[in-house]
Structure formats: structure tokens, C-alpha cells
Design a protein around this motif. Sequence first.
Motif, mmCIF file in Angstrom:
data_model
loop_
_atom_site.group_PDB
_atom_site.id
_atom_site.type_symbol
_atom_site.label_atom_id
_atom_site.label_comp_id
_atom_site.label_asym_id
_atom_site.label_seq_id
_atom_site.Cartn_x
_atom_site.Cartn_y
_atom_site.Cartn_z
ATOM 1 N N LEU A 161 58.903 14.586 5.334
ATOM 2 C CA LEU A 161 59.625 15.800 5.755
ATOM 3 C C LEU A 161 60.462 15.538 7.009
ATOM 4 O O LEU A 161 61.378 16.286 7.321
ATOM 5 N N LEU A 169 50.491 23.543 4.724
ATOM 6 C CA LEU A 169 51.519 23.521 3.691
ATOM 7 C C LEU A 169 50.835 23.310 2.353
ATOM 8 O O LEU A 169 50.169 22.283 2.159
ATOM 9 N N TYR A 197 61.190 20.793 -0.615
ATOM 10 C CA TYR A 197 61.284 19.938 0.572
ATOM 11 C C TYR A 197 61.880 20.728 1.732
ATOM 12 O O TYR A 197 61.361 20.744 2.850
ATOM 13 N N THR A 232 56.774 15.096 11.623
ATOM 14 C CA THR A 232 55.529 14.980 10.850
ATOM 15 C C THR A 232 55.210 13.520 10.514
ATOM 16 O O THR A 232 54.288 13.251 9.749
ATOM 17 N N TRP A 268 54.066 12.232 1.481
ATOM 18 C CA TRP A 268 55.050 13.280 1.204
ATOM 19 C C TRP A 268 55.314 14.119 2.454
ATOM 20 O O TRP A 268 56.454 14.463 2.750
ATOM 21 N N ASP A 269 54.270 14.433 3.189
ATOM 22 C CA ASP A 269 54.433 15.241 4.398
ATOM 23 C C ASP A 269 55.134 14.458 5.507
ATOM 24 O O ASP A 269 55.927 15.017 6.268
ATOM 25 N N ARG A 270 54.847 13.167 5.569
ATOM 26 C CA ARG A 270 55.558 12.338 6.558
ATOM 27 C C ARG A 270 57.057 12.345 6.265
ATOM 28 O O ARG A 270 57.879 12.364 7.171
ATOM 29 N N ASN A 311 49.095 12.180 8.222
ATOM 30 C CA ASN A 311 49.693 13.004 7.165
ATOM 31 C C ASN A 311 49.913 12.193 5.890
ATOM 32 O O ASN A 311 50.043 10.972 5.936
ATOM 33 N N SER A 331 49.222 21.928 14.150
ATOM 34 C CA SER A 331 49.210 21.741 12.702
ATOM 35 C C SER A 331 49.728 22.991 12.011
ATOM 36 O O SER A 331 49.690 24.094 12.570
ATOM 37 N N VAL A 371 48.925 19.854 7.919
ATOM 38 C CA VAL A 371 49.906 18.838 8.299
ATOM 39 C C VAL A 371 50.028 18.813 9.816
ATOM 40 O O VAL A 371 50.232 19.851 10.450
ATOM 41 N N CYS A 389 59.530 23.426 3.081
ATOM 42 C CA CYS A 389 58.474 22.852 3.923
ATOM 43 C C CYS A 389 59.032 22.458 5.288
ATOM 44 O O CYS A 389 58.379 22.662 6.312
ATOM 45 N N ARG A 447 47.426 21.968 2.436
ATOM 46 C CA ARG A 447 47.145 20.759 3.220
ATOM 47 C C ARG A 447 47.400 21.045 4.697
ATOM 48 O O ARG A 447 48.367 21.727 5.040
#
Length: 584
Positions: A150, A109, A161, A138, A146-148, A143, A106, A114, A164, A112
Motif C-alpha cells: 500500500l 483493514l 487498493y 505501511t 499486500w499491506d506493505r 505487515n 495500527s 496493519v 485501503c 487484519r
Amino acid sequence: MMPPNPDKPPAPIADPLREKLSAKVAYFSMEMAVDEEIPTYSGGLGVLAADTLRAAAGSLLPMVGVTLLYRRGYFFQRFDAQGWQREEAVAWSPENVLCELSERVSVVLEGRTVQVRAWLFWIRDAGEGRVPILFLDTGLPENSEWDRALSEFLYGGDNRYRLCQEVILGIGGVRMLRKLGFERLELFHMNEGHSSLLTLELLEEEAKRAGRTEPTSEDIEAVRRMCAFTTHTPVSAGHDRFPLDMVKKVIRLPAIADGAYKGRFCCDGEINLTHLAFEFSHYINGVAKRHSEVSRVLFYPATIDSITNGIHLPYWASRPMQDLFDRHIPGWRADAFSVRYAIAAPLEEVQQAHEQSKAQLIQYVNRETNAGMNPDVLTIGFARRATAYKRPELILTDIERLKRISGVKGPLQLIFAGKAHPQDEEGKRAIQRIMQSRIRLLPEVRMIYLAEYDLALARLLVAGVDLWLNTPQPPLEASGTSGMKAAINGVPNFSVLDGWWIEGCIEGVTGWSIGPDHYQRKEGSDVQRDARDLYDKLEDVIVPLFYGDSEGYTRVMRQAIALNGSFFNAQRMLQQYVLKAYFA
Ligand SMILES: *Cc1c(COP(=O)(O)O)cnc(C)c1O
């Protein structure tokens, strides 16, 4: 679609990584062009990364690659009726071509946590050797949406973006290597600055190992010994920079960023990832001699060495050319230098091998586009990222003159390809103008712009045309590698003196130059003069040689193979990295 590729490695097998945990060098790259089925690359940077790892596989150098997974790829290119580029998500399934690993790490970010997973791909040499590559992802249900996301687009999204993604690559990458048990890693090679946040993770590891919470100068020295950095961009705007405020919101920066190292990689309220890589690498290089000179000025007073790029010969030589090498240079795959002996290959065989590759290309083009290309006509290829400094329209500067040359000296046909970055409006307009000039070129010159330039199309093009054209604005072409792919296939280059071609061009022997060297140029773009030189040389030298002295032309082809194929290859390049950067 594309003809099947006989060299395609078999589908990935659910292979335990165990046996390969001996890697000593970890090679990080934002993009990697490892396979025609894996669209996680946009161009030269990704091809170079993959060719480097192919060369490592070939020489049994213990290496591991780290990159990111992009579920929608870079993009699939189509054109509308007006010749305007339309981008579509690429339909591909990682499950079909990559092997999922069960380990998770992990990263934090913006506060959070992630989760990151890795997919495994084995990249292969022509022989038994293979090297693992990790694609970080990710796209996990735990997740946030938004994190997915990425793991969706390469070079898409905004600054945040991108930052990250680069945290996932650099920091997540180091953590994944540790988690998987790569315990012998001695060297981290950053292919361009996108991955340079890995240096912060290594710093933290060093500090932690010594029982400290903040890194000291000793830790910095230890990290430097472990890191090497290759820069690829000779313009400062091409280097990733992020507002310091944004970075501090996304990750925790070590105290040195505000202390002793303030001004080294954090300045003017920004953090510059290239400067970060400079600061923490014991070895830095540019990708051709000229590019290194230009970079030394750009990044004064950094010490910047030079290792000129190369391509993986067994991957890029066409099947007919490989057969020719097998007949005359046994062992050439394991010993790229021995390609110099191609100088003694019979001219008829060189010509025959090229004719086969050319027939394959023309057949493909005619079937796909109905362009009516003729295999007996001198065919010029131009394929690369469509962007202003590459000047894709240079050969169309004076269409009437080009038609006259074709009508009087001998017929010409042109094949273009290349994607414009989705946000590069100027690049898209250039493609559109090229497509719209097709009718005006008729009947003397047939021209086609092929969609969806990718590894498969590149392999067809670099082997099948008769002349490889490159017309960048010096000194902006850091290296260029497609011309090297042409050379190993016996296709002479016709190029502006920039990047690798300054080193590879022997006028009339390995190909031909366009315009003066950069140092003889006035400021700014010299389009008219370069275009004039291009037409003059086509008219007076190249077209007459092609049609009037076919043996003479084939001799240039053979010289391109022997002199340039034997040097501008990934095996020589990797040996230089080993000696100068990895285990110096
Ligand atoms: C080799 C290659 C490139 C890079 O070519 P340049 O000459 O460096 O512009 C870009 N895209 C593809 C698909 C390639 O195979």
C-alpha cells in the motif's frame, strides 16, 4: 540531470518533533510535492498542498501536514523510439531524505491489523519558519506483503487498493497525530476527498469521549466544527466512490451510515468520499471563482465558497527574479502583497532577469536533448498533465498556419512537457502525436517534448519561456497553478478563459485570452474556433509585440508580476483559509 537548486533546504536532521506539537491545523493530502528528491506527487494537487504548508511555515501558522509515502513514487517517465510513454518505478530512498519516527499506530483493514509508521519532513519557508509533514508508511516487516505494498504507488492499483490507502491516510493519519501528541489540533483540512475517511475517525473519537459506542447528532456537529474541505475536480467522475459492500468489508462503518445519514454519503450502493467530506465539514470551497460556481451546480444544494489557489512566491520565483525583487521590494518574501510594487521596477532589469532564466532553460534543453533551441527566439511553454481535457494539441491543430506565422511574423519555438497517467491511453496517444509532429514543424518551428516533468523542470520552464500556454476545455480546469508560477517570473499567460485565468487575465495587460468565456460557448468542445483565435492572436498581437516592440512586451511581463504575482500567491490564499475556514 537538473542543475543544482540553490534554494534546496538542507537534508533532514533527526529532529525531535517536540517543539512543534503546538499545531492547530492538520492538513491532509493524498500527495505532496515537498521536495525535488521526494517523488510522492503527480501534479497540481500535490504542489498546492506543499505551497500551502510553505506559506504556513512562512507565516508561523501552527500547522502539520499528513500524507502517504510511495516507495516507487508516481512514476519515472521515459519515451520509446515511437514516442510512447514508458513508466518506471522511481529509484529513491526515504531513509536519505526523511526522518523515521519510532511511534507506531495500527488500523484494521479487512479484519487484519496493519501497522503504520511515519516519516518526518520539515518544509521550510525562505526564512526561519518550518512546518512538520508526516509521511505514513505501511512498509513494515510485521505487515503482510499486500499491506506493505500500500506504500508503493500513488494512484496505482485497483479500487480496493485505493480504498485501503485512503483508510491509512484518513484514519491512520488521525491516529498518528494523536499518538505523536498533537494535542492542540482544532481543525482538519481535507485537500480533496481522498482523506475524508478521517471524519469517521473523528466521529468515533467524539462518541468514545462521551462514553457511547455510536455517534449521535451532537458528535456530528462537533466533527463539523473541526473539518474544512477543499474540492478540486469539476466533474463528478473525478470523485472517489467505492461500492458500499467493499467499504464494509474493509472498515467498520458507523451505524449512521445505514441510519439517518443513508442517502447523504452512501447512495446507490456506493460511498462517495466527496459527499462524506461535504457532510462533515463546516466549510467547503472550490479553488477559483468559476470552479466554485460550477461545483455549486454539481453538488447542489451544498454551500460552496471560493478561495482561489496561489503559489509560494519564494519557491517559484527564479534566482534572477528574486534578486530583482530584493533590490526593489525589500521584505517581499514576508509580504507577498508588496510584489505589486514591481510595477515600478526598471524595464531593463525585468528583461535582464528574464534573459538569465531563459538562458538557463535553453542551455538545459539543448544539453539534454540536442534540440538546437535559440535563446533569441520567442519560446512558448506548455507543461501539464497530458490528458484529454487539457487539449495539449490545440496549438498543433493547423501546423501549416503555425509555420507560416513563424516564417512571416517572427520565429517561434515550442517546449512541451507532462506525464500521462499510466492508465490514460488517450493522454499517451496525445503525447505520441505531439512528438511525431516535430519533423513536420521544421524548419520554421523547433519543438521538443521533454520527459519527466517534475518540480525541478517546472521551475526551469515557468521562468525560462517567453509565453505560457494553457488550452483546457472549459469549465474543466478547476484552477491551474503553473500559469501563476509563470506570472511571478514575468512570463505572460496565453490561455483559455478558465480556472484562475478568468480572474487573472487583463487582455494585453497581464497576458492574452484564447476563445470566449465558458458562458458564451456552445455545448461541447470548440477546438477549431479556439485554435483559430489562438493563431490570430499570435499572428496579429503577440509575435509582432515580441519582435517589434520589445519594451511593450517587457511592460506586459512587469504587469504580470505586479498584478498577478501579488495576488495569486499562497500567502494570500492561506490568509483566506485562516479567516474563512480555520478560525472563523
Ligand atoms: C504546478 C505544477 C503542476 C500543476 O500545473 P497546472 O497548471 O495546474 O496544470 C503540475 N505538475 C508540476 C510538476 C507542477 O510544478
